[in-house]
Scaffold this motif. Structure first.
Motif, PDB file in Angstrom:
ATOM      1  N   PRO A 186      35.598  54.027  35.952  1.00  0.00           N
ATOM      2  CA  PRO A 186      35.771  53.724  34.525  1.00  0.00           C
ATOM      3  C   PRO A 186      35.686  52.236  34.203  1.00  0.00           C
ATOM      4  O   PRO A 186      35.319  51.871  33.081  1.00  0.00           O
ATOM      5  CB  PRO A 186      37.172  54.271  34.221  1.00  0.00           C
ATOM      6  CG  PRO A 186      37.430  55.287  35.272  1.00  0.00           C
ATOM      7  CD  PRO A 186      36.741  54.781  36.500  1.00  0.00           C
ATOM      8  N   GLU A 187      36.035  51.368  35.166  1.00  0.00           N
ATOM      9  CA  GLU A 187      36.014  49.923  34.906  1.00  0.00           C
ATOM     10  C   GLU A 187      34.631  49.430  34.495  1.00  0.00           C
ATOM     11  O   GLU A 187      34.509  48.421  33.804  1.00  0.00           O
ATOM     12  CB  GLU A 187      36.497  49.154  36.137  1.00  0.00           C
ATOM     13  CG  GLU A 187      37.965  49.334  36.461  1.00  0.00           C
ATOM     14  CD  GLU A 187      38.263  50.589  37.270  1.00  0.00           C
ATOM     15  OE1 GLU A 187      39.417  50.778  37.694  1.00  0.00           O
ATOM     16  OE2 GLU A 187      37.327  51.392  37.476  1.00  0.00           O
ATOM     17  N   GLN A 188      33.582  50.132  34.932  1.00  0.00           N
ATOM     18  CA  GLN A 188      32.215  49.770  34.541  1.00  0.00           C
ATOM     19  C   GLN A 188      31.560  50.914  33.768  1.00  0.00           C
ATOM     20  O   GLN A 188      30.377  50.836  33.453  1.00  0.00           O
ATOM     21  CB  GLN A 188      31.385  49.428  35.786  1.00  0.00           C
ATOM     22  CG  GLN A 188      30.096  48.693  35.537  1.00  0.00           C
ATOM     23  CD  GLN A 188      30.298  47.287  34.996  1.00  0.00           C
ATOM     24  OE1 GLN A 188      31.212  46.590  35.406  1.00  0.00           O
ATOM     25  NE2 GLN A 188      29.433  46.876  34.073  1.00  0.00           N
ATOM     26  N   ALA A 217      36.759  50.151  28.869  1.00  0.00           N
ATOM     27  CA  ALA A 217      36.215  49.122  29.764  1.00  0.00           C
ATOM     28  C   ALA A 217      35.614  47.966  28.972  1.00  0.00           C
ATOM     29  O   ALA A 217      35.113  48.142  27.862  1.00  0.00           O
ATOM     30  CB  ALA A 217      35.143  49.735  30.662  1.00  0.00           C
ATOM     31  N   THR A 218      35.678  46.776  29.555  1.00  0.00           N
ATOM     32  CA  THR A 218      34.944  45.623  29.056  1.00  0.00           C
ATOM     33  C   THR A 218      33.794  45.374  30.023  1.00  0.00           C
ATOM     34  O   THR A 218      34.015  45.182  31.227  1.00  0.00           O
ATOM     35  CB  THR A 218      35.842  44.384  28.964  1.00  0.00           C
ATOM     36  OG1 THR A 218      36.871  44.619  28.003  1.00  0.00           O
ATOM     37  CG2 THR A 218      35.036  43.158  28.542  1.00  0.00           C
ATOM     38  N   ILE A 219      32.578  45.390  29.512  1.00  0.00           N
ATOM     39  CA  ILE A 219      31.388  45.352  30.360  1.00  0.00           C
ATOM     40  C   ILE A 219      30.548  44.134  29.991  1.00  0.00           C
ATOM     41  O   ILE A 219      30.226  43.925  28.813  1.00  0.00           O
ATOM     42  CB  ILE A 219      30.562  46.639  30.207  1.00  0.00           C
ATOM     43  CG1 ILE A 219      31.456  47.870  30.402  1.00  0.00           C
ATOM     44  CG2 ILE A 219      29.407  46.669  31.204  1.00  0.00           C
ATOM     45  CD1 ILE A 219      30.779  49.181  30.084  1.00  0.00           C
ATOM     46  N   ALA A 220      30.200  43.354  30.993  1.00  0.00           N
ATOM     47  CA  ALA A 220      29.418  42.139  30.769  1.00  0.00           C
ATOM     48  C   ALA A 220      27.925  42.411  30.936  1.00  0.00           C
ATOM     49  O   ALA A 220      27.514  43.420  31.514  1.00  0.00           O
ATOM     50  CB  ALA A 220      29.854  41.047  31.748  1.00  0.00           C
ATOM     51  N   ASN A 221      27.118  41.496  30.414  1.00  0.00           N
ATOM     52  CA  ASN A 221      25.653  41.497  30.598  1.00  0.00           C
ATOM     53  C   ASN A 221      24.968  42.747  30.049  1.00  0.00           C
ATOM     54  O   ASN A 221      23.930  43.168  30.569  1.00  0.00           O
ATOM     55  CB  ASN A 221      25.297  41.320  32.077  1.00  0.00           C
ATOM     56  CG  ASN A 221      25.744  39.982  32.612  1.00  0.00           C
ATOM     57  OD1 ASN A 221      25.578  38.959  31.941  1.00  0.00           O
ATOM     58  ND2 ASN A 221      26.327  39.972  33.795  1.00  0.00           N
ATOM     59  N   MET A 222      25.536  43.318  29.012  1.00  0.00           N
ATOM     60  CA  MET A 222      24.934  44.513  28.415  1.00  0.00           C
ATOM     61  C   MET A 222      23.624  44.157  27.707  1.00  0.00           C
ATOM     62  O   MET A 222      23.443  43.048  27.201  1.00  0.00           O
ATOM     63  CB  MET A 222      25.896  45.141  27.418  1.00  0.00           C
ATOM     64  CG  MET A 222      27.161  45.693  28.034  1.00  0.00           C
ATOM     65  SD  MET A 222      26.933  47.336  28.719  1.00  0.00           S
ATOM     66  CE  MET A 222      27.290  48.341  27.276  1.00  0.00           C
ATOM     67  N   THR A 274      43.153  31.403  41.587  1.00  0.00           N
ATOM     68  CA  THR A 274      41.944  31.883  42.259  1.00  0.00           C
ATOM     69  C   THR A 274      41.822  33.374  41.957  1.00  0.00           C
ATOM     70  O   THR A 274      42.687  34.173  42.323  1.00  0.00           O
ATOM     71  CB  THR A 274      42.021  31.665  43.776  1.00  0.00           C
ATOM     72  OG1 THR A 274      42.156  30.274  44.046  1.00  0.00           O
ATOM     73  CG2 THR A 274      40.755  32.186  44.455  1.00  0.00           C
ATOM     74  N   LEU A 275      40.738  33.733  41.263  1.00  0.00           N
ATOM     75  CA  LEU A 275      40.589  35.108  40.803  1.00  0.00           C
ATOM     76  C   LEU A 275      40.332  36.063  41.949  1.00  0.00           C
ATOM     77  O   LEU A 275      39.590  35.746  42.904  1.00  0.00           O
ATOM     78  CB  LEU A 275      39.434  35.207  39.799  1.00  0.00           C
ATOM     79  CG  LEU A 275      39.633  34.403  38.503  1.00  0.00           C
ATOM     80  CD1 LEU A 275      38.366  34.456  37.657  1.00  0.00           C
ATOM     81  CD2 LEU A 275      40.827  34.940  37.719  1.00  0.00           C
ATOM     82  N   GLY A 276      40.942  37.232  41.855  1.00  0.00           N
ATOM     83  CA  GLY A 276      40.690  38.306  42.809  1.00  0.00           C
ATOM     84  C   GLY A 276      39.623  39.240  42.268  1.00  0.00           C
ATOM     85  O   GLY A 276      38.796  38.849  41.440  1.00  0.00           O
ATOM     86  N   GLU A 277      39.660  40.493  42.727  1.00  0.00           N
ATOM     87  CA  GLU A 277      38.642  41.467  42.347  1.00  0.00           C
ATOM     88  C   GLU A 277      39.300  42.728  41.824  1.00  0.00           C
ATOM     89  O   GLU A 277      40.350  43.145  42.319  1.00  0.00           O
ATOM     90  CB  GLU A 277      37.776  41.801  43.571  1.00  0.00           C
ATOM     91  CG  GLU A 277      36.582  42.672  43.249  1.00  0.00           C
ATOM     92  CD  GLU A 277      35.677  42.840  44.475  1.00  0.00           C
ATOM     93  OE1 GLU A 277      34.466  42.833  44.308  1.00  0.00           O
ATOM     94  OE2 GLU A 277      36.225  42.966  45.597  1.00  0.00           O
ATOM     95  N   ILE A 278      38.666  43.306  40.782  1.00  0.00           N
ATOM     96  CA  ILE A 278      39.171  44.584  40.261  1.00  0.00           C
ATOM     97  C   ILE A 278      39.098  45.646  41.343  1.00  0.00           C
ATOM     98  O   ILE A 278      38.060  45.774  42.008  1.00  0.00           O
ATOM     99  CB  ILE A 278      38.343  45.017  39.034  1.00  0.00           C
ATOM    100  CG1 ILE A 278      38.619  44.071  37.868  1.00  0.00           C
ATOM    101  CG2 ILE A 278      38.674  46.447  38.637  1.00  0.00           C
ATOM    102  CD1 ILE A 278      37.813  44.374  36.642  1.00  0.00           C
TER     103      ILE A 278
END
Length: 361
Positions: free
Chosen positions: A127-129, A196-201, A357-361
């Protein structure tokens, strides 16, 4: 395509014919019969043949693309919902949207070559993507996988076709152009959306209607460049659909996610950045969104290591304002795991900024 807007060779020929008549009359007014014949007939005749050939070539490209790709687009039906999917490989894997799948695990799939619906089972939903993969229980003879293109080469203005089952009308095709690329879009949780929030659509003017979700956005090289997912709505008109504004997940993300699901049964490398918190939107005294309150912190995550604690209210990430949980998701969609960002937050009324420092979903 609307029958009142004829764009094939016949329509072009009618326009050329109109020009010939108008040109002859205008020339006749300014000179004798000989000048009319010379001024109008020769130039328009020279232009007519290339124009007609160009229209016929474009018509041929449309028809060839539809013949190539439409057999790879399927209809997916659960107990309550209906959507579309794209045949991913010859082993019966089909990629679609997570919101088409919902919470179900078994589906009926109608392919271009099947007289009766086939059964399929969920492999994994992400669902995240807003992507998912299902697999046919039995692979029919002649199942044709689609070819996926390089969405990094998508150009604003290029012609695209959307294929799917809008409103249950299987094997439907609409056309438009790529209106924009690189859009970051947040999906509503209403009506079965994933949130979801989806980038580069990819933004397109091709009609995207209920049932198109999970289908194919295709270029005229017969390559799938995206998976139609969202149609914009207008809050000023009761959230009705905004015509000509639809969005598709780019093919590069589709193949990245689908390949991992097929290989490992889940997404192992999302490429999506995360702070390592759960949060909720808070409002100020005027009831306006004012930040994201941290509800919990993941042990060992980026926020935890930076000293962010439950109860803190995040208001900025680098120079980007954060007012809602959606805006935080949209900000993080532009970053990658491992990036270092400055997070500004309020604690007991005092403002602090720390590097995370960002992690990963």
């Amino acid at each position: 395509m609307n029958s009142s807007r004829r764009t094939g060779p016949g329509a072009r020929a009618a326009i050329v014919l109109g020009c010939l008549c108008a040109g002859a009359l205008l020339a006749g007014c300014s000179g004798g019969p000989g000048s009319a014949r010379t001024a109008a007939a020769t130039p328009v005749t020279e232009r007519a043949a290339p124009a007609q050939r160009s229209a016929e070539a474009l018509q041929g490209d449309y028809e060839e693309t539809i013949a190539d790709v439409l057999p790879s687009v399927v209809q997916i039906r659960g107990r309550d919902d209906l959507g579309s999917g794209v045949v991913y490989d010859d082993r019966g894997h089909i990629v679609t949207n997570a919101h088409v799948i919902g919470n179900e695990r078994s589906f009926r799939v109608t392919t271009a070559g099947s007289e009766q619906p086939l059964t399929a089972e969920l492999v994994f939903s992400y669902p995240e993507q807003d992507l998912a993969v299902v697999r046919l229980d039995s692979v029919p003879k002649g199942l044709r996988p689609a070819a996926f293109g390089d969405s990094g080469k998508v150009r604003v203005g290029q012609i695209v076709l959307a294929m799917g089952s809008p409103l249950g009308l299987s094997s439907s095709v609409t056309e438009g152009i790529v209106s924009a690329t690189g859009r970051t879009v947040s999906e509503s949780e209403d009506n079965g959306g994933t949130g979801a929030t989806i980038a580069n659509m990819i933004q397109t003017s091709a009609s995207i209607n209920p049932g198109n979700s999970g289908g194919a956005l295709v270029d005229l090289d017969s390559k799938v460049i995206g998976i139609p997912t969202l149609a914009a709505t207008d809050p000023n008109f009761g959230n009705s659909a905004a015509p000509g504004i639809g969005f598709a997940i780019p093919a590069s993300m589709v193949t990245t996610v689908a390949d991992q699901i097929i290989k490992d049964g889940k997404v192992t490398d999302s490429g999506r950045a995360a702070l390592g918190i759960t949060g909720r939107t808070v409002v100020d005294e005027q009831q306006r969104p004012a930040g994201v309150a941290v509800v919990s912190v993941t042990n060992g995550g980026g926020a935890d290591d930076a000293g962010i604690r439950p109860g803190d209210v995040i208001t900025r990430v680098d120079d980007r304002s954060v007012t809602t949980i959606t805006s935080l998701s949209e900000v993080l969609a532009e970053d990658a795991p491992g990036d270092r960002v400055k997070v500004t937050y309020l604690r007991d009324g005092a403002q602090s900024t720390v590097e995370v420092t960002l992690g990963e979903i």
